[in-house]
Enzyme design. Structure first.
Site, short mmCIF file in Angstrom:
data_model
loop_
_atom_site.label_atom_id
_atom_site.label_comp_id
_atom_site.label_asym_id
_atom_site.label_seq_id
_atom_site.Cartn_x
_atom_site.Cartn_y
_atom_site.Cartn_z
N ARG A 1 20.54 -3.79 33.76
CA ARG A 1 21.73 -3.87 34.61
C ARG A 1 22.58 -2.61 34.56
O ARG A 1 23.08 -2.17 35.59
CB ARG A 1 22.56 -5.10 34.28
CG ARG A 1 23.33 -5.06 32.99
CD ARG A 1 23.73 -6.44 32.62
NE ARG A 1 22.54 -7.26 32.45
CZ ARG A 1 22.45 -8.52 32.86
NH1 ARG A 1 23.45 -9.10 33.44
NH2 ARG A 1 21.35 -9.18 32.64
N THR A 2 22.72 -2.00 33.39
CA THR A 2 23.57 -0.81 33.34
C THR A 2 22.96 0.31 34.17
O THR A 2 23.64 0.97 34.95
CB THR A 2 23.75 -0.35 31.89
OG1 THR A 2 24.26 -1.43 31.12
CG2 THR A 2 24.72 0.81 31.81
N ARG B 1 22.10 6.95 27.83
CA ARG B 1 22.06 5.86 26.85
C ARG B 1 21.07 6.28 25.76
O ARG B 1 20.00 6.81 26.06
CB ARG B 1 21.61 4.56 27.48
CG ARG B 1 21.25 3.52 26.41
CD ARG B 1 21.06 2.16 26.96
NE ARG B 1 22.32 1.60 27.42
CZ ARG B 1 22.46 0.32 27.78
NH1 ARG B 1 21.43 -0.50 27.75
NH2 ARG B 1 23.63 -0.12 28.20
N HIS C 1 30.42 1.65 24.52
CA HIS C 1 29.88 1.40 25.85
C HIS C 1 31.09 1.32 26.79
O HIS C 1 31.46 0.25 27.25
CB HIS C 1 29.08 0.09 25.85
CG HIS C 1 28.23 -0.13 27.06
ND1 HIS C 1 28.23 0.73 28.15
CD2 HIS C 1 27.34 -1.11 27.37
CE1 HIS C 1 27.38 0.27 29.05
NE2 HIS C 1 26.83 -0.83 28.61
N LYS D 1 5.76 13.78 24.49
CA LYS D 1 5.06 14.94 23.96
C LYS D 1 5.87 15.61 22.87
O LYS D 1 5.56 16.71 22.42
CB LYS D 1 4.78 15.95 25.07
CG LYS D 1 3.96 15.39 26.21
CD LYS D 1 3.81 16.42 27.32
CE LYS D 1 3.23 15.81 28.58
NZ LYS D 1 3.45 16.69 29.74
#
Lengths: 323, 150
Positions: free
Chosen positions: A54-55, A104, A132, A82
């Site tokens: 959702r974010t 995030r 947040h 990598k």
């Protein structure tokens, strides 16, 4: 302001301005064509090192409704596999010409670190168990819509406070706006120290539920249950879950918030989630509007995010051609 | 307005935030008095449509409010002062996102000249010749003309 890293970046005046702006963007979202050309030609990168539905969708929708271009960086299919470092990744995408990075990461402090490495605006979309801020913005906006103001509101935040970045940002923002917050959790799910937190605590949802205007349920982070913080999910639900029986004892005007994703049957029962005073869907809708407001502030408004918004004065070298 | 549109049946007034909004309501009252017509009023904020985003601070004043479906309607945009025409350009773009009006007209209290775009008003309260660096301020009591404070 060059980014939004923490709920504390916004003082109450700025928050009021953000909420006003969010109202404008709610109106935009309600139109037949929910899109404005405000950020045409700007590029927003979403850089998610942790799972999110959702974010991430909310930020991307917000950017697209402002006509910005969105680059989506999926860690799973990228050079991170990598062994590329965060810093190299940032420098690479910055070289492509970008205006904002939405980050995030599972580690606290990564967005602040990223902000040191780039000239782009950095928005913290959740860092570890730290902060947040846009979730706090949308929660407070939802409450302000419902109650007119957060001043004097009694809010219980229930659940896994210890691992919750949502709780940290919400406590900061809600108390800055004048609400009184009570944390409700078993001792094992409380942070090791609450020194400096402007909160009361309780270990019984039954004691608190009838006395508050808002019950904010956190997601029970089932992936952490292996750490023996609760004997079992059933026991958590029995003591801290918002069951229909507990919901019936809440004030008639009280509301229920949840940041999602919900574990129905754990922290919230299925029927409670469907009650008219459960504002989960409003939270999601408002999430897009407040993220539009954040991106607009950072990239479009041309104003510094400062308390006094007497910014109708044109800058010296630009002719005022309003009219 | 009533003459030109052969009645006011399909006409709505849309005031531009912020100066045009009280003007639109005053016009609606006047039309009610003169014609007995009930003309709906909407408001439009054009901040997100301006072409000077990034050149100077731009903030919306208030959310737009369009309580009607524009399809088939004659929209009269209402603003206090017409100057470069750039606000009206932005308003036309904004209006298009709300729906497809049958036609769009423009009413302003003061036209002060110095247009930078091919835009002209349909209804003008007063033509006011000005210098480019002067400031025009329309209030309930009248029109102020002053020097730009820098």
């Amino acid at each position: 302001m060059t980014g939004l890293l923490s709920a504390a970046d916004l003082d109450p005046d700025m928050l009021a301005e953000m909420f006003r702006l969010s109202e404008s963007f709610l109106e935009v979202s309600s139109r037949r064509i929910p899109k404005v050309p405000a950020l045409r030609g700007r590029t927003v990168v979403s850089l998610f090192y942790e799972d999110s539905t959702r974010t991430r969708l909310s930020f991307e929708t917000a950017a697209k409704r402002l006509s910005a271009d969105v680059m989506t960086f999926s860690v799973g299919t990228s050079s991170v596999n990598k062994g590329e470092s965060v810093r190299d990744t940032i420098e690479t995408i910055e070289a492509m010409g970008i205006d904002a990075i939405v980050v995030r990461h599972g580690c606290a402090g990564v967005p602040a670190q990223v902000a040191q490495w780039t000239d782009a605006a950095v928005v913290n979309a959740g860092d570890g168990a730290h902060e947040h801020p846009t979730q706090a913005l949308l929660d407070c906006f939802t409450l302000q819509q419902r109650f007119g103001s957060l001043d004097g509101l009694r809010i219980a935040i229930v659940g896994d406070i210890r691992h919750s970045r949502v709780a940290r940002s919400d406590v900061a923002m809600m108390s800055a706006l004048g609400a009184s917050v009570t944390l409700v959790a078993p001792a094992t799910l409380m942070p090791p120290s609450l020194e400096g937190w402007p909160v009361a605590t309780s270990s019984s949802l039954d004691d608190v539920a009838g006395d508050v205007d808002v019950v904010y349920l956190l997601r029970m982070q089932t992936e952490r249950m292996g750490q023996h913080l609760m004997p079992s999910m059933r026991e958590y639900t029995a003591r801290f879950g918002l069951t229909a029986r507990r919901a019936a004892r809440m004030n008639p005007d009280a509301v229920i918030l949840h940041p999602g994703p919900m574990n129905r049957g754990v922290e919230i029962s299925g029927e409670v989630a469907e009650l008219p005073n459960a504002l989960v869907v409003d939270q999601v809708r408002n999430g897009v509007a407040v993220r539009m407001a954040v991106l607009w502030w950072l990239l479009g408004s041309g104003t510094e995010l400062v308390p006094s918004v007497d910014s109708a004065v044109p800058t010296a070298d630009v002719e005022d051609d309003r009219g | 307005m009533a003459e030109r549109n052969r009645g006011l049946d399909d006409v709505v007034l849309v005031g531009l935030q912020t100066g045009g909004v009280p003007m639109a309501y005053r016009m609606a009252e006047a039309l009610q008095r003169i014609d007995g017509a009930d003309v709906p009023v909407g408001t439009l904020d054009v901040a997100f449509y301006r072409d000077d985003i990034g050149l100077r601070p731009v903030l919306p004043e208030a959310a737009s409010d369009m309580p009607f479906d524009l399809a088939g309607l004659v929209v009269v945009l209402v603003d206090d002062v017409l100057f470069t025409g750039r606000t009206i350009r932005a308003a036309l773009d904004a209006l298009a996102d709300h729906g497809r009006a049958r036609s769009v007209q423009l009413a302003v209290m003061v036209d002060r000249g110095h247009r930078e775009l091919p835009i002209r008003p349909d209804y003008v309260g007063k033509n006011l010749p000005t210098r480019r660096d002067e400031v025009v301020n329309v209030t309930d009591e009248g029109v102020d003309l002053g020097e730009m404070v820098k």
